[in-house]
Design an enzyme around this catalytic site. Structure first.
Site, mmCIF file in Angstrom:
data_model
loop_
_atom_site.group_PDB
_atom_site.id
_atom_site.type_symbol
_atom_site.label_atom_id
_atom_site.label_comp_id
_atom_site.label_asym_id
_atom_site.label_seq_id
_atom_site.Cartn_x
_atom_site.Cartn_y
_atom_site.Cartn_z
ATOM 1 N N TYR A 105 7.465 -12.777 122.873
ATOM 2 C CA TYR A 105 8.436 -13.833 123.136
ATOM 3 C C TYR A 105 9.626 -13.756 122.172
ATOM 4 O O TYR A 105 9.462 -13.661 120.949
ATOM 5 C CB TYR A 105 7.793 -15.231 122.994
ATOM 6 C CG TYR A 105 8.802 -16.342 123.116
ATOM 7 C CD1 TYR A 105 9.335 -16.677 124.361
ATOM 8 C CD2 TYR A 105 9.271 -17.014 121.997
ATOM 9 C CE1 TYR A 105 10.288 -17.674 124.485
ATOM 10 C CE2 TYR A 105 10.233 -18.014 122.107
ATOM 11 C CZ TYR A 105 10.738 -18.337 123.353
ATOM 12 O OH TYR A 105 11.685 -19.315 123.482
ATOM 13 N N HIS A 129 23.613 -20.873 123.197
ATOM 14 C CA HIS A 129 22.999 -22.070 122.618
ATOM 15 C C HIS A 129 23.959 -22.830 121.696
ATOM 16 O O HIS A 129 23.639 -23.939 121.254
ATOM 17 C CB HIS A 129 21.742 -21.680 121.832
ATOM 18 C CG HIS A 129 20.562 -21.349 122.688
ATOM 19 N ND1 HIS A 129 20.640 -20.525 123.780
ATOM 20 C CD2 HIS A 129 19.253 -21.744 122.615
ATOM 21 C CE1 HIS A 129 19.442 -20.406 124.337
ATOM 22 N NE2 HIS A 129 18.589 -21.143 123.653
ATOM 23 N N ASN A 145 16.440 -21.023 115.588
ATOM 24 C CA ASN A 145 15.231 -21.821 115.745
ATOM 25 C C ASN A 145 14.803 -22.327 114.370
ATOM 26 O O ASN A 145 14.868 -21.595 113.392
ATOM 27 C CB ASN A 145 14.118 -20.955 116.356
ATOM 28 C CG ASN A 145 13.085 -21.772 117.070
ATOM 29 O OD1 ASN A 145 13.053 -22.997 116.957
ATOM 30 N ND2 ASN A 145 12.226 -21.099 117.820
ATOM 31 N N TYR A 193 13.792 -65.753 96.652
ATOM 32 C CA TYR A 193 13.094 -64.474 96.812
ATOM 33 C C TYR A 193 13.992 -63.283 96.494
ATOM 34 O O TYR A 193 13.528 -62.257 95.983
ATOM 35 C CB TYR A 193 12.587 -64.320 98.246
ATOM 36 C CG TYR A 193 11.410 -65.177 98.607
ATOM 37 C CD1 TYR A 193 10.823 -66.068 97.709
ATOM 38 C CD2 TYR A 193 10.858 -65.099 99.890
ATOM 39 C CE1 TYR A 193 9.745 -66.853 98.062
ATOM 40 C CE2 TYR A 193 9.773 -65.876 100.256
ATOM 41 C CZ TYR A 193 9.223 -66.759 99.348
ATOM 42 O OH TYR A 193 8.160 -67.528 99.717
ATOM 43 N N ARG A 242 13.631 -63.151 92.755
ATOM 44 C CA ARG A 242 12.271 -63.140 92.215
ATOM 45 C C ARG A 242 11.435 -61.980 92.759
ATOM 46 O O ARG A 242 10.574 -61.445 92.050
ATOM 47 C CB ARG A 242 11.599 -64.470 92.570
ATOM 48 C CG ARG A 242 10.232 -64.634 91.962
ATOM 49 C CD ARG A 242 9.581 -65.986 92.208
ATOM 50 N NE ARG A 242 10.189 -66.875 93.161
ATOM 51 C CZ ARG A 242 9.511 -67.523 94.111
ATOM 52 N NH1 ARG A 242 8.223 -67.362 94.237
ATOM 53 N NH2 ARG A 242 10.141 -68.361 94.926
ATOM 54 N N PHE A 244 8.599 -25.219 114.862
ATOM 55 C CA PHE A 244 9.950 -25.737 115.052
ATOM 56 C C PHE A 244 9.970 -27.226 115.385
ATOM 57 O O PHE A 244 11.028 -27.859 115.381
ATOM 58 C CB PHE A 244 10.646 -24.983 116.198
ATOM 59 C CG PHE A 244 9.801 -24.928 117.448
ATOM 60 C CD1 PHE A 244 9.604 -26.048 118.245
ATOM 61 C CD2 PHE A 244 9.162 -23.748 117.816
ATOM 62 C CE1 PHE A 244 8.812 -26.004 119.373
ATOM 63 C CE2 PHE A 244 8.364 -23.697 118.946
ATOM 64 C CZ PHE A 244 8.188 -24.834 119.730
ATOM 65 N N GLU A 304 9.638 -27.515 127.404
ATOM 66 C CA GLU A 304 9.675 -28.184 126.097
ATOM 67 C C GLU A 304 9.611 -29.686 126.376
ATOM 68 O O GLU A 304 10.617 -30.387 126.415
ATOM 69 C CB GLU A 304 10.936 -27.755 125.356
ATOM 70 C CG GLU A 304 10.913 -26.249 125.087
ATOM 71 C CD GLU A 304 12.274 -25.647 124.755
ATOM 72 O OE1 GLU A 304 13.263 -26.411 124.679
ATOM 73 O OE2 GLU A 304 12.343 -24.415 124.581
#
Length: 514
Positions: free
Chosen positions: A57, A87, A199, A284, A287, A333, A418
């Site tokens: 791959y 990409h 990646n 608060y 404190r 990834f 994906e």
């Protein structure tokens, strides 16, 4: 430019958060020479794996849903170029240059571990760009945080092959032109190298780390401004007694209480109302500072631990194991750890700002603070700090809206191959703006608390807090009658975000995150 930079040596897999901070703050990065051996071994393993002729791959197949498409040996270089340019599909404003440089350093340290299968030429190019001040222009939007930060890292990788834009000495120019000006030639990618570069989780991690470093400054500043507000309101330091916090046992709470005690130690303002004070307990926001800010500290440290691990990891796919000439497909990834860390930082930023805004609101209210209304000697004729408190409230609410967890979201991509993603990228990317919002709130508190303390003259606070007051008053005078408020706020914000407030209180060691 190179000579002015501090060079941080990256030791892949063992780089401390302090080193990443130094790079983010403007330092250069260089690889430990010991990285040469694993890089060579990984690249040689890729060559041997390819010689076997089996489909691997991303090396001799298509990507994502197209993983079943086999690529001829003659097209392997084209395959790697194509994945980078196709990409590089981000949108939005360019990412801040310090974040991009940090992303590049993170990617360099990841590749240098040898499990990505890239050549020495490729790591050398990335290293040269860092040392020579070449910063890719990387659009900030387009990653879902799995399969890695594909779009932003592709924009980085594209500049290495001469495509896209680079900033060199503050000037944006075509990548090929910038490389030439720096004495570099565009890279020709070998098998797997395009995929290895684009990646991984480095964009998400860089944004989260940048926010962590900024939030550490905010946290420490908030302790200082919180102590100043305590003094302005003539609050009690009894709630910071170590015995109280020892019983609860949270480390962050204990350290925060100790820091607040030290910040107020020796204060004449505190001594002036130590006896016969009619008030039994403070609000608060005064404190409970150790309980709230201590929890913030613990949360930030948990996020820091996650990001320190992630920064030293290898997060591309497939991974190369040179000992057995294996390429193993996995899912490193997937940026879920970064998404969770980013969500934790978002919560911490929210609480830092929220508690500070409540202290500002308390100070402008004479019923709570005992000070003149809106901290002005002539309320009515003057509005004083009325609207800065409104601005602080607006910023706090904006941060609350931005703090919705990114990690609980997912949307399928790549034709459902994906099918679960982390959303770490925008979960981390929102944080710097949130930090700026919280910083502005602290800037307003710094102004308000200093103004409140002015009304107690000639009484003074502790030495560290008086140093902070002198710093502010060296830039911004006391507010008598109303004036244009925005320049005062901008100047105060700069003192906060630059860390000058923390440095001014440097006699007290404040708890750190990373």
């Amino acid at each position: 430019m190179e000579g002015a930079m501090t060079v941080t040596v990256l030791r892949p897999g063992e780089t401390a958060l302090s080193a990443w901070r130094a790079i983010y703050r403007g330092g250069a990065a260089a690889l430990d020479p010991a990285s040469r051996a694993p890089i060579l071994a990984g690249a040689e393993a890729v060559r041997r794996i390819l010689a076997k002729g089996q489909p691997i791959y991303g090396i001799n197949t298509g990507f994502g849903k197209l993983a079943s498409v086999r690529i001829d040996a003659a097209d392997l270089e084209t395959l790697q170029r194509n994945i980078v340019v196709s990409h590089a599909a981000g949108v939005g404003d360019p990412s801040p240059e310090p974040v991009v440089r940090l992303m590049m350093a993170l990617k360099l340290a990841s590749l240098a571990q040898g499990a990505s299968g890239v050549r020495l030429e490729t790591t050398a190019m990335l290293e040269a760009m860092l040392t020579r001040g070449l910063t890719p222009v990387v659009p900030s939007q387009g990653s879902v945080g799995a399969s890695g930060d594909l779009a932003p890292l592709s924009h980085m990788a594209a500049t290495m092959i001469g495509v896209g834009d680079i900033r060199l000495e503050g000037v944006r120019m075509p990548a090929a032109e910038a490389l030439s000006a720096a004495g570099l030639a565009p890279l020709t990618l070998g098998p797997k190298e395009g995929l290895a570069l684009l990646n991984g989780t480095q964009f998400s991690t860089a944004n989260a780390l940048a926010a962590l470093f900024e939030t550490e400054t905010l946290f420490q500043t908030a302790l200082v401004t919180g102590a100043l507000s305590m003094e302005a309101a003539k609050g009690s330091d009894t709630p910071f007694d170590p015995r109280i916090h020892a019983l609860r046992r949270h480390a962050g709470q204990i350290e925060t209480a100790e820091a607040l005690r030290r910040l107020m130690a020796g204060s004449a303002i505190r001594a002036s109302h130590l006896v016969d004070d009619e008030r039994v307990q403070d609000p608060y926001c005064l404190r409970c500072q150790p309980q709230v800010m201590g929890a913030v500290l613990d949360l930030l440290r948990q996020a820091a631990a996650t990001l320190a691990t992630e920064a030293n990891g290898v997060t591309d796919n497939p991974l190369i194991f040179a000992e057995g000439d294996e390429a193993l497909s996995g899912g490193n990834f997937h940026a879920e750890p970064v998404a969770f860390a980013a969500d934790m930082i978002a919560l911490a930023i929210c609480e830092i700002g929220s508690l500070a805004e409540r202290r500002v609101a308390m100070l402008v209210d004479p019923a709570l603070s005992g000070l003149p209304a809106f901290l002005t000697p002539k309320p009515g004729l003057n509005s004083g700090f009325m609207i800065p408190q409104v601005t602080a409230a607006a910023l706090v609410s904006e941060n609350k809206q931005r703090a919705y967890p990114a990690s609980v979201d997912s949307i399928p991509t790549s034709a459902n191959q994906e099918d679960h993603v982390s959303m770490a990228a925008h979960g981390a990317r929102r944080l710097l703006e949130m930090a700026r919002n919280a910083g502005a709130v602290l800037g307003i508190e710094l102004l308000a608390a200093t103004q409140g303390c002015d009304f107690h003259a000639p009484l003074e606070s502790s030495a560290p807090l008086e140093a902070v007051r002198r710093l502010l008053r060296s830039r911004i005078p006391h507010l008598d009658d109303d004036r244009h408020f925005h320049p005062d706020m901008e100047a105060s914000n700069t003192l906060v975000m630059s860390g000058e407030v923390v440095r001014a209180a440097g006699a007290v060691a404040l708890p750190g995150v990373a």
